[in-house]
Scaffold this motif. Structure first.
Motif, short mmCIF file in Angstrom:
data_model
loop_
_atom_site.label_atom_id
_atom_site.label_comp_id
_atom_site.label_asym_id
_atom_site.label_seq_id
_atom_site.Cartn_x
_atom_site.Cartn_y
_atom_site.Cartn_z
N LYS A 19 -51.06 -1.18 -16.31
CA LYS A 19 -51.30 -0.08 -15.38
C LYS A 19 -50.99 1.24 -16.09
O LYS A 19 -50.42 1.23 -17.20
CB LYS A 19 -50.43 -0.24 -14.14
CG LYS A 19 -48.95 -0.20 -14.42
CD LYS A 19 -48.12 -0.50 -13.19
CE LYS A 19 -46.63 -0.33 -13.45
NZ LYS A 19 -46.14 -1.10 -14.59
N PRO A 20 -51.33 2.40 -15.49
CA PRO A 20 -51.03 3.69 -16.12
C PRO A 20 -49.55 3.83 -16.47
O PRO A 20 -48.68 3.47 -15.67
CB PRO A 20 -51.46 4.70 -15.06
CG PRO A 20 -52.55 4.00 -14.30
CD PRO A 20 -52.12 2.56 -14.25
N GLY A 21 -49.28 4.32 -17.67
CA GLY A 21 -47.91 4.48 -18.16
C GLY A 21 -47.48 3.38 -19.10
O GLY A 21 -46.51 3.56 -19.86
N ASP A 22 -48.18 2.24 -19.08
CA ASP A 22 -47.81 1.15 -19.98
C ASP A 22 -48.16 1.51 -21.42
O ASP A 22 -49.23 2.08 -21.68
CB ASP A 22 -48.53 -0.15 -19.59
CG ASP A 22 -47.97 -0.76 -18.31
OD1 ASP A 22 -46.90 -0.32 -17.87
OD2 ASP A 22 -48.62 -1.67 -17.75
N VAL A 23 -47.27 1.17 -22.34
CA VAL A 23 -47.49 1.40 -23.77
C VAL A 23 -47.55 0.04 -24.47
O VAL A 23 -46.61 -0.76 -24.36
CB VAL A 23 -46.38 2.27 -24.38
CG1 VAL A 23 -46.61 2.45 -25.88
CG2 VAL A 23 -46.32 3.63 -23.69
N LEU A 24 -48.64 -0.22 -25.16
CA LEU A 24 -48.88 -1.53 -25.76
C LEU A 24 -48.91 -1.39 -27.28
O LEU A 24 -49.75 -0.67 -27.83
CB LEU A 24 -50.22 -2.10 -25.26
CG LEU A 24 -50.45 -2.01 -23.74
CD1 LEU A 24 -51.87 -2.42 -23.40
CD2 LEU A 24 -49.43 -2.88 -23.00
N GLU A 25 -47.98 -2.04 -27.98
CA GLU A 25 -47.90 -1.97 -29.44
C GLU A 25 -48.59 -3.20 -30.04
O GLU A 25 -48.28 -4.34 -29.67
CB GLU A 25 -46.45 -1.89 -29.89
CG GLU A 25 -45.74 -0.62 -29.42
CD GLU A 25 -44.36 -0.48 -30.03
OE1 GLU A 25 -44.04 -1.24 -30.98
OE2 GLU A 25 -43.60 0.38 -29.55
#
Length: 457
Positions: free
Chosen positions: A401-407
């Protein structure tokens, strides 16, 4: 009759909106009947449907335009993909062999070829239908459509018939004159010459026999392997100029080549697309694809085009010279449409030690997905800024969802599906940063779900 639509172009004449990946036919600057913006290729494909020709049409194009075509026309549109860009003769040769060996079209059937982007009314495509009967009735090797000129023009090619009148609907062709002076054009029009709009038809056997005589294979898969051996030359030079028995079918309706900014803006329903203000200016158009406003004050008879690829400010009368001015600009496309959505390059930096950083804004349409893939030379960080989706990472699927940071480290398997329209910022780090650094594992989300474990509740 089968139709082959040629979709090519280098993207220089309508720079900076057009580029190597998004040629002029894909620019959404025209309005449809509902007032929505559409591209030239969407307009033409709709017109083919209106006159009952879409079901018999295929599009011949290069690999770089496949995603754009599927994005704008749908996944099911039939496409013949050239393994490399060469010219119109190789493209038409490949399409002819495809129709013959893959679709099983008979050698005595008629094939019509036309550009994918003419700006015409539906009546023009009814005239295209008449080409089938014209080839059969005339016994000609080629039948062309010629547009009756409405003004003196030095930028079009002219078809000169042997005489002005005929008992038939068609005329025998005497010769061709390419882009004459206006003085010469006046003489040609007086002789009954017609504009060459690049539309012609032939019996499939005419091209198949020609390829056979030249020693090229007549099986599609085999010709693909030898595509680089086909002469890199236009169909006009390789075939039309060497053909003796040619007829032309006159067309007396409106026809326009929207190949330059001055001709394109004449058909735009609005003077402004995108953020900005036009004030104290007459006959000026602003097309802005960026999120920053552009103000135009006291500049008349001009076109201002703004995109991630660059900024153009041009007098409309001078805009036909644009291609030669920007021909030496060599950079990667900064905006592309794909089968799943689009991306826009926001920033690119190459550091002294060789490390590169590329930042993109990526949009994935609801229900679409990026392939499940991995990279050998780059890591990525995705920051979700809009919409909901499913993220697959090294065998697991979870909601995002908005705000998630995926490395995403180098070598990690990953993909994403949009549940609603989804946007994220992607920061790539590594070297070299090239589009080809992709190992695709699964293309469909069904394959991803079948091979990954869901952690979503």
């Amino acid at each position: 009759m089968k139709l082959v639509l040629l979709s090519g172009g280098s993207g220089k004449r309508l720079w900076p909106l057009s580029n190597d990946a998004r040629s002029k036919q894909f620019l959404k600057v025209l309005e449809n009947q509902n007032g929505d913006l559409q591209s030239m290729v969407q307009r033409v494909w709709g017109q083919l449907g209106n006159v009952g020709l879409a079901d018999s049409a295929v599009i011949a194009t290069s690999k770089s335009q496949v995603d754009m075509i599927q994005s704008q026309l749908g996944q099911d549109v039939p496409i013949i993909v050239e393994p490399m860009r060469r010219d119109t003769f190789p493209a038409i040769a490949l399409a002819s062999v495809y129709l013959f060996s893959v679709e099983g079209i008979r050698l005595d059937e008629i094939v019509a070829v036309l550009p994918v982007d003419p700006y015409v009314e539906d009546r023009f495509f009814h005239r295209v239908k008449d080409l089938e009967e014209t080839v059969l009735a005339s016994g000609a090797d080629l039948a062309l459509i010629g547009v009756e000129p409405t003004y003196l023009s030095a930028k079009y090619g002219y078809i000169v018939p042997t005489y002005k009148s005929s008992d038939n609907d068609y005329l025998r062709v005497s010769h061709f004159t390419e882009k004459p002076t206006e003085e010469k054009a006046a003489e040609l029009i007086e002789q009954g010459a017609l504009w060459n709009c690049g539309v012609f038809a032939f019996k499939l056997d005419y091209i198949i026999s020609m390829l056979h005589e030249k020693g090229f294979p007549l099986q599609y898969d085999e010709l693909l392997k030898q595509y680089d051996k086909l002469p890199k030359i236009s169909f006009d030079y390789e075939v039309v100029e060497k053909t003796e028995h040619i007829v032309v079918l006159p067309y007396d309706g409106d026809w326009k080549d929207l190949g330059t900014w001055n001709t394109l803006t004449e058909e735009m329903a609005t003077n402004q697309i995108g953020k900005g203000i036009i004030a104290a200016s007459e006959n000026t158009h602003l097309i802005n694809e960026l999120d920053i406003p552009v103000t135009v004050l006291g500049v008349s008879n001009a076109v201002i085009a703004v995109s991630p690829d660059g900024i153009l400010v041009s007098d409309k009368a001078a805009s036909p010279k644009l291609k030669e001015i920007v021909n030496d600009i060599d950079q990667r496309p900064m905006y592309e449409e794909r089968r799943w959505g689009w991306y826009r390059v926001l920033d690119y930096t190459k550091f002294k030690e060789g490390r590169e950083v590329l930042t993109k804004r990526i949009g994935v349409s609801a229900g679409k997905n990026l392939s499940y893939q991995m990279h050998n030379h780059r890591s990525e960080v995705w920051t979700i800024i809009k919409g909901d989706g499913e993220f697959a990472f090294n065998g697991e699927i979870r909601r995002v969802k908005p705000g998630d940071v995926l490395e995403i480290p180098v070598g990690a398997k990953h993909g994403i599906k949009a549940i609603t329209d989804l946007e994220f910022i992607e920061v790539q780090t590594g070297a070299p940063l090239i589009e080809e650094d992709i190992v695709r594992i699964y293309m469909t989300w069904e394959e991803v779900e079948a091979n990954c474990f869901s952690t979503s509740k």
